[in-house]
Design an enzyme around this catalytic site. Sequence first.
Site, PDB file in Angstrom:
ATOM      1  N   SER A 139      49.040  73.033  62.732  1.00 15.15           N
ATOM      2  CA  SER A 139      50.217  72.580  63.478  1.00 15.15           C
ATOM      3  C   SER A 139      51.414  72.413  62.557  1.00 15.15           C
ATOM      4  O   SER A 139      51.257  72.037  61.400  1.00 15.15           O
ATOM      5  CB  SER A 139      49.910  71.233  64.155  1.00 15.15           C
ATOM      6  N   HIS A 141      53.792  70.423  63.763  1.00 11.02           N
ATOM      7  CA  HIS A 141      54.279  69.212  64.444  1.00 11.02           C
ATOM      8  C   HIS A 141      55.410  69.518  65.426  1.00 11.02           C
ATOM      9  O   HIS A 141      56.459  68.866  65.432  1.00 11.02           O
ATOM     10  CB  HIS A 141      54.721  68.166  63.426  1.00 11.02           C
TER      11      HIS A 141
END
Length: 244
Positions: A139, A141
């Site tokens: 990820s 984010h």
Amino acid sequence: SIYELPILIATSACHCLAHVDGEVATARAATETQCIFTYNSTFSNMPEEKVLQTLVPQADKTGYRAIVITCDQPHERIRDFVLPLFEEASKNIDPELIKNMSIPNLNIPCIIVKQRFGILSPIDAELVIKYGANGIIVSNHGSRLIDTAPPAIQCLEDVVNAVDGRAEVFVDTGIRSGTDVLKALALGARAVLISRPILYGLACGGQDGVRRVLDILKRELVYDMACCGLTSIDQINKDILYKH
């Protein structure tokens, strides 16, 4: 039994800001669609101290199958072009209203100063396995915290190769369609996690809105698999992808 759907709801915050029922509505929709929901205590119906003191120590006894840890905040970072927006917006919030809002974890200063980015590197993947993680979420984010960070899906295959079956690998950020899900699975992800689409559905229609988002993604994935001649999730592989 564990749900087989390779689409999970990410540990996103702000469910209570999207709808009065907050994460309760999201969890109910997840149950209806047999989708795994990962709970985040920020801007939720449950005070954070209760989560830390009650839920986490008793997680294995109360039906939770895993604890997802955000471990990607090496320092505090303020994005100069975002900070003025939060500061300006906070001027219009009545302090007395904040005290009485049914959102225990509302904290404007926290929003302003705490920034994170996620696991994108095989080196970080090795570290989390070393310290006992059973799964990794690739990820960045939400692609909103560090400029020029690479898309998570571009980092996915390198992390999958580095992990080499020692842990489950998931991916989030930018998943918006059935083809997005299909590509992530083809690159080796066990499943994908989605966040913003869930919040959009929650804001528009509460529990029904979340269910609708999940149903759309499930239907698109089935259609896209059919177009690739696939009849089951375990048939998905890199052969369906084109590399220029």
